[in-house]
Design a protein around this motif. Sequence first.
Motif, PDB file in Angstrom:
ATOM      1  N   ILE A 225       0.824  -1.224   0.000  1.00 42.70           N
ATOM      2  CA  ILE A 225       0.000   0.000   0.000  1.00 42.70           C
ATOM      3  C   ILE A 225       0.855   1.271   0.000  1.00 42.70           C
ATOM      4  O   ILE A 225       0.356   2.364   0.249  1.00 42.70           O
TER       5      ILE A 225
ATOM      6  N   PHE B  79      -0.188   4.441  -1.776  1.00 44.31           N
ATOM      7  CA  PHE B  79      -1.396   5.132  -1.331  1.00 44.31           C
ATOM      8  C   PHE B  79      -1.298   5.670   0.098  1.00 44.31           C
ATOM      9  O   PHE B  79      -2.082   6.546   0.480  1.00 44.31           O
ATOM     10  N   TYR B  80      -0.379   5.129   0.896  1.00 46.57           N
ATOM     11  CA  TYR B  80      -0.237   5.564   2.287  1.00 46.57           C
ATOM     12  C   TYR B  80       1.238   5.698   2.638  1.00 46.57           C
ATOM     13  O   TYR B  80       2.066   4.868   2.232  1.00 46.57           O
TER      14      TYR B  80
ATOM     15  N   GLU C 135       1.121   8.270   8.019  1.00 47.14           N
ATOM     16  CA  GLU C 135      -0.338   8.270   7.942  1.00 47.14           C
ATOM     17  C   GLU C 135      -0.950   7.061   8.659  1.00 47.14           C
ATOM     18  O   GLU C 135      -2.079   7.130   9.140  1.00 47.14           O
TER      19      GLU C 135
ATOM     20  N   THR D 204      -3.149   4.210  13.740  1.00 43.64           N
ATOM     21  CA  THR D 204      -4.496   4.102  13.179  1.00 43.64           C
ATOM     22  C   THR D 204      -4.928   2.634  13.223  1.00 43.64           C
ATOM     23  O   THR D 204      -4.110   1.737  13.425  1.00 43.64           O
TER      24      THR D 204
ATOM     25  N   ALA E 126      -8.781  -4.015   2.136  1.00 51.86           N
ATOM     26  CA  ALA E 126      -8.803  -2.742   1.429  1.00 51.86           C
ATOM     27  C   ALA E 126      -9.758  -2.837   0.248  1.00 51.86           C
ATOM     28  O   ALA E 126     -10.114  -3.939  -0.197  1.00 51.86           O
TER      29      ALA E 126
ATOM     30  N   LYS F 235     -10.355  -1.236  -3.750  1.00 54.20           N
ATOM     31  CA  LYS F 235      -9.618  -0.548  -4.804  1.00 54.20           C
ATOM     32  C   LYS F 235     -10.479  -0.440  -6.052  1.00 54.20           C
ATOM     33  O   LYS F 235     -11.107  -1.417  -6.470  1.00 54.20           O
TER      34      LYS F 235
ATOM     35  N   ASP G 187     -10.248   4.983  -8.810  1.00 57.42           N
ATOM     36  CA  ASP G 187      -9.801   6.168  -8.073  1.00 57.42           C
ATOM     37  C   ASP G 187      -8.690   5.867  -7.074  1.00 57.42           C
ATOM     38  O   ASP G 187      -8.212   6.770  -6.379  1.00 57.42           O
TER      39      ASP G 187
ATOM     40  N   LEU H  32      -6.847   3.172  -3.943  1.00 54.04           N
ATOM     41  CA  LEU H  32      -7.058   2.180  -2.891  1.00 54.04           C
ATOM     42  C   LEU H  32      -7.305   2.871  -1.559  1.00 54.04           C
ATOM     43  O   LEU H  32      -6.678   3.897  -1.247  1.00 54.04           O
ATOM     44  N   CYS H  33      -8.217   2.305  -0.750  1.00 50.22           N
ATOM     45  CA  CYS H  33      -8.396   2.787   0.619  1.00 50.22           C
ATOM     46  C   CYS H  33      -8.573   1.592   1.545  1.00 50.22           C
ATOM     47  O   CYS H  33      -9.155   0.570   1.164  1.00 50.22           O
ATOM     48  N   LEU H  34      -8.033   1.696   2.745  1.00 50.75           N
ATOM     49  CA  LEU H  34      -8.123   0.626   3.723  1.00 50.75           C
ATOM     50  C   LEU H  34      -9.524   0.562   4.329  1.00 50.75           C
ATOM     51  O   LEU H  34     -10.195   1.583   4.501  1.00 50.75           O
TER      52      LEU H  34
ATOM     53  N   ARG I 172     -11.647   0.246   7.505  1.00 50.06           N
ATOM     54  CA  ARG I 172     -11.373   0.564   8.912  1.00 50.06           C
ATOM     55  C   ARG I 172     -12.672   0.545   9.708  1.00 50.06           C
ATOM     56  O   ARG I 172     -13.761   0.763   9.155  1.00 50.06           O
TER      57      ARG I 172
END
Length: 644
Positions: free
Chosen positions: A585, A588-589, A593, A597, A621, A623, A626, A628-630, A632
């Motif tokens: 990742i 993206f991170y 960051e 978290t 995650a 994807k 746009d 990738l986001c984890l 959470r």
Amino acid sequence: MSKYITTPIYYVNGEAHIGHAYTTFIADTVARYNRLKGEDTFFLTGTDEHGQKIEESAKKAGKPTQEFADEISATFKNLWDEFDISYDKFIRTTDEEHQRGVQKAFEVMYAKGDIYKDFYEGHYCVSCETFFPETQLVDGEFCPDCGRSTNIVKEESYFFRLSNYEDKLLKYYEKHPEFIMPKSRASEVVNFVKGGLRDLSVTRTSFTWGVQMPNSIGDDKHVMYVWLDALLNYVTALGYGNDEKLMKYWPADIHFVGKDILRFHAIYWPAFLMSLDLPLPKHIGAHGWWTRDGEKMSKSKGNVVSPKEVADAYGVENLRYFMLREVPFGQDGDFSQRAFIDRINSELSNDLGNLLNRIIGMSGKYSNFKIDSVDVIKYHSKEIEQMNTILDSLDSFIQKLQPHRYLEELWRLFSIGNGVIQEYEPWVKMKNSKQDEALATVAVVANILAKAAVMLHPVMPKTTNIIADALNFEINNKSYQSLVVDKKLLNTFTIKKVPPLFPRVEEPLMAEAPKAEPNPPKEQKAQVKAANKEDDNLIEIGQFFETSLKVGTVVEAQEVPKSKKLLKLQVDLGEDKPRQVIAGIKEFYSPDELLNTQVCVVANLKPAKLMGMMSEGMLLAAKDEDGLCLVRPEKPKKAGTPIG
């Protein structure tokens, strides 16, 4: 304090396969571990020899049923003896003492009103010795468990009032969350019970090969049915219904079973015990199945793994190590000769065997094979502290039924030992007239080996006895207390030369499995369909719960050098120490960051190496185009909180 460990009793319609060996190896390891700690331990295994399937198999073989059962039972017992399985009793359901105990239990249940007589009509699978409603059949004909054809049977039967125990079982599961292990298996059982329990047929009249009814019932046309007969072995082996002299070991600490018979052990068996007013076992440990080279094993494919063939080729203790190390308990495992050979060469030969050879060689050159721990603390207190921390962590993995984690942590000791030699270079110390420091390095490695050998003993008893003999001590409760509990060091001794413990394996020592048939027959197709249920890519709820998802907190984060995608994370999952997770990742991170978290982690994923680093989990995650986001949690949660 006493401990009672059991395997299932193995059905005598065929010879032992690799799954039988796996169950027995785990149970034997836990029994040996308890004895090492000084626990009064009773270990039971044996064979299940009654039922219509045995009767029919004997007829096909042209032999009297008892003679057939005697022969197959002997193959199991002889194999376990050859494998040095440390059982205290090998029970057979044809034993007179067992049959008297089953008759006594039937009388108690009958007098209590938990057994009654009625008629049963339904689809019956001879192979599984189980009735199934038509709604559960595959293609309206085939058994949902084994895939074989069923028969419609109508006959008089005695029934156990299983339906009366539905609420009691659910309350027990809720009050004792550790009853079924691993916990991911518990949901399958709970959901099955919540779906409603039907009363259970416990006798048959269509065959005669079973336990006869008690004389007090006066109904000799019935014989007791396999699950009532078979499950009671766990108490009849201790003398239930006879002298009861060994009932002090009840309740069992753990019943080890395959996942295919979990339902019988986690539903029927507790209900029987409640009816008998006997305590329930503390744990039922259900392990997964084994495939071969990624394919399900079957006689028709010709790819069934014979544990004796493997042991003859590679050594039984190497096989024990491989099976316990290769797969997390509860998950399915795959037997591959290449994976087996890799573990022998890299872990057993390189990490362990070479470490012993190195200290034998160095002590011979530097001190005429004499090893003295006098200066170990002075020069190697850091390594001693690291070693003791690992040793203190090991017991929890046995208690949690995590033999693979037990061995992973134990192997860190050998990494420390090899690392000490590389870091301190005793040969350089000798050249520089620093003999005390060089000999202290040899001695600390000898102590690491000794303590590791003690803890490896339950898994590889013969191998570790050779190591202990070379280091001039015996592995028993006394040395466990001294070296592991009290953290003492070895007394001065003269090390012995030993031949290499694990010769390298360059080529497979067994024939590879044949490829599967391209067009299997109809019944085999049904078996595959019943076992895999992959036609529409849907999974059952129990399969989902096999995945352990947990909330974790990132406590360390850093970039992986020379990698454009990877970050190395330390994630707190509420365990003894954070898990290392290598995550792709980085695009993206940034590490900053992620620090402190929370993330969602697949916690029971088989560890894997990425760029030479071990990853012990996977982050969830999403994807799209746009990025990738984890995934959470919406609000902060305690580290280790399960996700379901």
